[in-house]
Design an enzyme around this catalytic site. Structure first.
Site, PDB file in Angstrom:
ATOM      1  N   LYS A  81      86.139 -16.971  22.781  1.00 56.92           N
ATOM      2  CA  LYS A  81      85.084 -16.177  23.406  1.00 56.92           C
ATOM      3  C   LYS A  81      84.763 -14.963  22.547  1.00 56.92           C
ATOM      4  O   LYS A  81      85.663 -14.323  21.988  1.00 56.92           O
ATOM      5  CB  LYS A  81      85.545 -15.744  24.803  1.00 56.92           C
ATOM      6  CG  LYS A  81      84.509 -15.036  25.654  1.00 56.92           C
ATOM      7  CD  LYS A  81      85.089 -14.797  27.048  1.00 56.92           C
ATOM      8  CE  LYS A  81      84.144 -14.032  27.936  1.00 56.92           C
ATOM      9  NZ  LYS A  81      84.728 -13.817  29.284  1.00 56.92           N
ATOM     10  N   SER A 156      81.592 -14.460  32.648  1.00 53.55           N
ATOM     11  CA  SER A 156      81.133 -14.175  31.308  1.00 53.55           C
ATOM     12  C   SER A 156      81.569 -15.194  30.259  1.00 53.55           C
ATOM     13  O   SER A 156      81.171 -15.108  29.095  1.00 53.55           O
ATOM     14  CB  SER A 156      81.611 -12.782  30.886  1.00 53.55           C
ATOM     15  OG  SER A 156      83.027 -12.703  30.882  1.00 53.55           O
ATOM     16  N   SER A 180      85.279 -14.431  35.574  1.00 51.13           N
ATOM     17  CA  SER A 180      84.610 -14.856  34.341  1.00 51.13           C
ATOM     18  C   SER A 180      85.099 -16.170  33.758  1.00 51.13           C
ATOM     19  O   SER A 180      84.437 -16.751  32.902  1.00 51.13           O
ATOM     20  CB  SER A 180      84.718 -13.761  33.280  1.00 51.13           C
ATOM     21  OG  SER A 180      83.912 -12.661  33.626  1.00 51.13           O
TER      22      SER A 180
END
Length: 477
Positions: A81, A156, A180
């Site tokens: 990520k 996210s 997330s």
């Protein structure tokens, strides 16, 4: 070499078996991924930063070792990520402030993954600083949901979830503060697991004991997510909160399929509106535990302070980690990040003390709850994927939210009580959009969580629904 499409469709566990047997090499996998990314990522924008040269160099070095010394992942490629530093690879955090930032050292978690045979080949897209459960930013743009390209992938860890759903990853790293890992897994029909804090060591920043946010694994099925959790786990002196790896691996726990005796289902945790269709789909899925002889009852712990508590502690976290950016780069921050930081800077010690006391009380009540129930089940997200142009969900089932994070209460309440939780694909809406069931266990009981989730995954029969090719929005009637 195995055919490109055959490799893309395989599970991560099956790929690792083939790596260990010598049937395929890490370089074969990188070739397959590069081809697949070229085919599908232009439509979804899941992996905006690629580092295949670095990946092939690392893979070639790994292949010089005896197979028994190549780690748990044995050369399996994994995307990271874009909030997390990877040495020598563009790491923007989704912010124009860091649009050219190339770290000279990786985060501890990345070092651990690479030591366990993971090969980093890409960075997955994220909203700016991970703020907001819709993956878009000013650096790379928006990530689209492959089940309907007009819809949000949530966030996210949206890029990670979409990469899994479209076959440009077998496993993916993510992180989770207020859902997330769980929200994008729900929106994209994959599995995302938020571990107990300390389970995955990471490089401390801003504060040694920041524990709202954790690093965690995502995959297309429960066994694969357990495999990645094994590769990510372990204590490290540089992260004083980190935990040792358990004596029995998480993958072994998932494969044991140890059934829970009694589980609770709640449509809303008593704190949030939920879309009626999502509530109905998750209830039907939870009740299918009965087919395994598991008692299913409607109940939830008392989490009434969750909204007030999380708003304060999240704002404080933004203030301590981002206040300098507000002072020096305000014009480059998105409005939601500015709001979070400013809310944190206004807090008093009394407000922080109250929020911490609320968290202690909720955690104690939750631990007491798990003396009766082995698992708690509820929707992973209160809505199906919404239109991508919406920055966040402003209303649900007649309730208008006060701010851009309140709609995430069903996941951030679980963050507050320190429980591991995962989102398991459990069905589809009438329009074909995925819905995730949140499965929650007592703190540090990832093994029981994974075992129970694997049992229900077998019953639901949805394993193998991904990867898919990106699908355009259905024609309006």
């Amino acid at each position: 070499m195995a055919a490109h499409q055959e490799l893309i469709q395989a599970t991560a566990c099956a790929i690792v078996d083939r790596l260990e047997s010598g049937d395929v090499t890490p370089l074969d996998l990188l070739d397959a991924l590069e081809q697949r990314i070229a085919e599908v990522d232009g439509a979804v924008n899941a992996l905006p930063t690629l580092c295949f040269d670095r990946a092939r160099e690392r893979a070639a070095t790994l292949m010089k070792r005896p197979k028994a010394q190549r780690g748990l992942l044995a050369g399996l490629p994994v995307p990271i990520k874009d909030l997390t530093a990877v040495e020598g690879v563009l790491t923007t955090q989704g912010s124009p402030i860091y649009k050219d930032h190339v770290p000279d050292r990786s985060d501890l978690m990345v070092e651990q993954l690479e030591a366990n045979g993971g090969v980093v080949y890409a960075k997955s897209n994220t909203p700016e600083f991970g703020a907001g459960a819709n993956t878009f930013n000013e650096v790379f743009g928006a990530t689209r949901n492959p089940w309907d390209l007009s819809r949000s992938a949530a966030g996210s860890s949206g890029g990670a979830a979409v990469a899994l759903a479209t076959g440009t990853a077998w496993l993916a790293h993510g992180s989770d503060m207020g859902g997330s890992l769980r929200n994008p897994a729900s929106f994209c029909g994959v599995v995302g697991l938020r571990p107990s804090f300390g389970r995955v060591a990471h490089t401390p920043t801003a504060k040694i004991d920041r524990n709202l946010g954790v690093q965690g694994p995502m995959a297309r099925n429960v066994e694969d997510v357990a495999l990645l959790l094994d590769a990510m786990s372990g204590e490290h002196a540089a992260d004083p909160l980190s935990l040792p790896s358990p004596a029995t691996s998480f993958l072994a726990a998932a494969r044991a399929r140890t059934k829970p005796l009694r589980v609770a289902y709640s449509p809303d945790l008593g704190i949030t509106p939920v879309d009626p269709e999502v509530a109905a789909i998750t209830r039907r899925a939870a009740e299918r535990f009965i087919e395994a002889g598991v008692a299913v009852e409607e109940a939830q712990p008392d989490l009434r302070e969750a909204h007030d508590c999380f708003q304060v502690l999240r704002a404080f976290d933004f203030a301590i980690s981002k206040a300098d950016l507000l002072r020096s780069k305000r014009e480059l921050l998105k409005p939601e990040v500015i709001w979070n930081i400013e809310q944190g800077l206004k807090l008093s010690v009394d407000e922080l003390a109250k929020a911490e006391a609320q968290r202690v009380a909720m955690a104690a009540r939750t631990i007491e709850f798990f003396k009766t129930y082995d698992l708690l089940l509820c929707p992973a997200t209160i809505t199906a994927p919404f239109p991508i142009e919406q920055r966040y969900l402003a209303e649900c089932n007649g309730k208008t939210f006060d701010n851009y994070v309140e709609w995430l209460g069903i996941v951030y309440a679980i963050t507050l009580v320190c429980c591991p939780a995962l989102s398991l694909p459990c069905g589809f809406t009438a329009t074909g959009l995925p819905v995730g069931l949140q499965i929650i266990a007592r703190p540090r009981n990832e093994s029981g969580l994974l075992a129970g989730a694997a049992v229900l995954e077998d019953i639901l029969g949805l394993r193998g629904s991904t990867p898919i090719n990106p699908r355009p929005a259905p024609a309006s009637l």
